[in-house]
Design a protein around this motif. Structure first.
Motif, PDB file in Angstrom:
ATOM      1  N   TYR A 133      -4.868  -3.985 -18.299  1.00  0.00           N
ATOM      2  CA  TYR A 133      -6.208  -4.296 -18.884  1.00  0.00           C
ATOM      3  C   TYR A 133      -6.214  -5.152 -20.332  1.00  0.00           C
ATOM      4  O   TYR A 133      -6.277  -4.578 -21.380  1.00  0.00           O
ATOM      5  CB  TYR A 133      -7.192  -4.660 -18.267  1.00  0.00           C
ATOM      6  N   THR A 144      -9.542  -8.130 -17.949  1.00  0.00           N
ATOM      7  CA  THR A 144      -8.864 -10.072 -17.726  1.00  0.00           C
ATOM      8  C   THR A 144      -7.040  -9.418 -17.726  1.00  0.00           C
ATOM      9  O   THR A 144      -6.658  -8.561 -18.672  1.00  0.00           O
ATOM     10  CB  THR A 144      -9.240 -10.928 -18.855  1.00  0.00           C
ATOM     11  N   GLU A 203      -7.169 -16.690 -18.952  1.00  0.00           N
ATOM     12  CA  GLU A 203      -9.539 -16.733 -18.692  1.00  0.00           C
ATOM     13  C   GLU A 203      -9.041 -17.031 -17.029  1.00  0.00           C
ATOM     14  O   GLU A 203      -8.442 -17.791 -16.234  1.00  0.00           O
ATOM     15  CB  GLU A 203      -9.289 -18.110 -19.429  1.00  0.00           C
ATOM     16  N   PRO A 204      -9.627 -15.865 -16.693  1.00  0.00           N
ATOM     17  CA  PRO A 204      -9.921 -15.847 -15.594  1.00  0.00           C
ATOM     18  C   PRO A 204     -10.581 -16.802 -14.734  1.00  0.00           C
ATOM     19  O   PRO A 204     -11.488 -17.551 -14.600  1.00  0.00           O
ATOM     20  CB  PRO A 204     -10.385 -14.233 -15.088  1.00  0.00           C
ATOM     21  N   VAL A 250     -14.184 -13.896 -10.618  1.00  0.00           N
ATOM     22  CA  VAL A 250     -14.219 -12.609 -11.814  1.00  0.00           C
ATOM     23  C   VAL A 250     -15.175 -12.060 -10.504  1.00  0.00           C
ATOM     24  O   VAL A 250     -16.159 -12.582  -9.965  1.00  0.00           O
ATOM     25  CB  VAL A 250     -15.137 -12.877 -12.490  1.00  0.00           C
ATOM     26  N   ASN A 256      -2.554 -13.459 -11.603  1.00  0.00           N
ATOM     27  CA  ASN A 256      -3.857 -13.575 -13.782  1.00  0.00           C
ATOM     28  C   ASN A 256      -4.497 -14.002 -13.564  1.00  0.00           C
ATOM     29  O   ASN A 256      -5.243 -14.122 -14.516  1.00  0.00           O
ATOM     30  CB  ASN A 256      -2.170 -13.679 -14.348  1.00  0.00           C
ATOM     31  N   ARG A 257      -4.855 -14.701 -12.412  1.00  0.00           N
ATOM     32  CA  ARG A 257      -5.864 -15.764 -12.516  1.00  0.00           C
ATOM     33  C   ARG A 257      -7.712 -15.080 -12.591  1.00  0.00           C
ATOM     34  O   ARG A 257      -8.215 -15.392 -11.523  1.00  0.00           O
ATOM     35  CB  ARG A 257      -5.925 -17.162 -12.046  1.00  0.00           C
ATOM     36  N   GLY A 268     -10.171 -11.803 -12.531  1.00  0.00           N
ATOM     37  CA  GLY A 268     -10.629 -11.168 -13.987  1.00  0.00           C
ATOM     38  C   GLY A 268     -12.398  -9.768 -13.439  1.00  0.00           C
ATOM     39  O   GLY A 268     -12.479  -9.725 -12.597  1.00  0.00           O
ATOM     40  N   ASN A 274     -15.999 -19.422 -20.742  1.00  0.00           N
ATOM     41  CA  ASN A 274     -15.542 -18.864 -19.668  1.00  0.00           C
ATOM     42  C   ASN A 274     -15.312 -20.298 -18.793  1.00  0.00           C
ATOM     43  O   ASN A 274     -16.087 -21.285 -18.896  1.00  0.00           O
ATOM     44  CB  ASN A 274     -15.888 -17.730 -18.680  1.00  0.00           C
ATOM     45  N   SER A 327     -14.375 -19.185 -15.208  1.00  0.00           N
ATOM     46  CA  SER A 327     -14.610 -19.187 -13.710  1.00  0.00           C
ATOM     47  C   SER A 327     -15.088 -19.964 -13.232  1.00  0.00           C
ATOM     48  O   SER A 327     -16.087 -20.559 -12.686  1.00  0.00           O
ATOM     49  CB  SER A 327     -14.673 -17.438 -13.846  1.00  0.00           C
TER      50      SER A 327
END
Length: 339
Positions: free
Chosen positions: A41, A58, A63-64, A67, A116-117, A119, A141, A143
């Protein structure tokens, strides 16, 4: 123990066996950051205060949108992990290092499937001031959802009560206890106020139930043979409405000989739920009110709040394993809804 449970139990025990009593989290966050980097990560260590840091993971530079989050600090006293049959014991077993292990396992599954979205946000200081959450809330962020981990018996939280702490204070005049008529007892004044608390009509909510209170700390006097010149009580309300509603009732009911000072306010929270998941309201507070910039909040985790903070803190291993599936499904459902 089921061999499939070994990885999550091993990770939970590794975390538990590093003392991270609130305020002393540096060793465990260093270990966690290294472990997450070894898992592949991208890791950020956000300074909070002194040597304390939040840990954010992440999948690459993405950028997630969803989360996972929990806290890595624990209440005292510390005690290490041990296994007894199908149960894992230790400080943080359910609050919240077992939860963190489950979230990491769910994150691994999602990442390994190409997602990959997602975190992970791990904060310090939840048990004493929410310093980590307050610092994390200042970060920019993208999120949309925050899946916060606390022990809920793997049920989605529908709502959590708030906390409102006040200090009741009284002053008097010290004299020799042989002549109490010449003095003025602060303790007697405070006792009158505490008795009046019992008759206070407090707000009730159809989901969260009744506002409750506990007189947590009492202090007063200077010596057994002196009429007490000072007395204080810290009272902690678990609120279902804004704290101002409780304060209004206190102002109207407390005797004028006692002053009221606000010490802490954490608001009650209505939480995001999804169809197909068991839900329940909870009376405890979390970091969620201080993480408002991280998206719509959900609350869920393995273990029972009734054993958190006790000398027998534990979590059932099967519940720990089940929570990995639960965390994975929640994230997938939330991401699918957004898509």
């Amino acid at each position: 123990m089921d061999p499939l449970a070994a990885p999550i139990v091993d990770l939970a025990r590794a975390l538990i066996d590093i003392d991270s009593t609130s305020g002393g989290e540096a060793a465990v966050t260093t270990w966690l950051a290294r472990d997450l980097r070894e898992r592949g990560y991208q890791v950020t260590e956000q300074p909070v205060v002194d040597d304390r840091v939040n840990v954010i993971a992440t999948v690459g530079a993405t950028e997630p949108e969803t989360v996972y989050s929990t806290h890595i600090d624990c209440v005292p006293p510390y005690f290490p992990s041990r296994l007894e049959g199908d149960t894992l014991y230790g400080r943080g077993a359910c609050d919240a290092k077992g939860i963190l292990a489950a979230q990491i396992m769910a994150l691994d599954r999602l990442r390994d499937s190409g997602e990959n979205r997602v975190g992970l946000l791990v904060v310090v200081g939840e048990e004493n001031g929410s310093h980590g959450a307050r610092a994390a809330n200042r970060l920019s962020n993208r999120s949309r959802y925050l899946i916060n981990g606390e022990p809920t018996d793997n049920r989605l939280g529908a709502a959590t009560k708030g906390a409102y702490r006040v200090r009741l204070s009284a002053t008097g005049r010290a004299v020799h206890s042989a002549y109490p008529e010449l003095g003025d007892s602060a303790v007697e004044k405070l006792l009158d106020a505490l008795v009046a608390l019992r008759d206070l009509e407090l707000p009730v909510d159809p989901v969260l139930g009744a506002t409750t209170y506990t007189v947590g700390v009492l202090s007063g006097g200077v010596a057994p043979n002196v009429v007490p010149p000072v007395a204080e009580a810290d009272v902690n309300f678990r609120t279902v409405e804004p704290a101002a509603r409780v304060r209004e009732r206190l102002d109207a009911s407390m005797p004028g000989s006692v002053s009221i000072d606000d010490v802490m306010i954490v608001p009650p929270v209505r939480l995001t739920t999804l169809p197909g998941f068991e839900t329940a309201p909870f009376s405890f507070t979390t970091d969620i009110p201080f993480l408002t910039s991280w998206g719509k909040p959900l609350l869920v985790g393995p273990g029972s709040i009734h054993v958190a903070h006790t000398a027998e803190e534990h979590v059932r291993i099967d519940e720990l394993v089940e929570s990995v599936d639960l965390y994975e499904k929640l994230a997938r459902d939330l991401l699918a809804a957004e898509s």
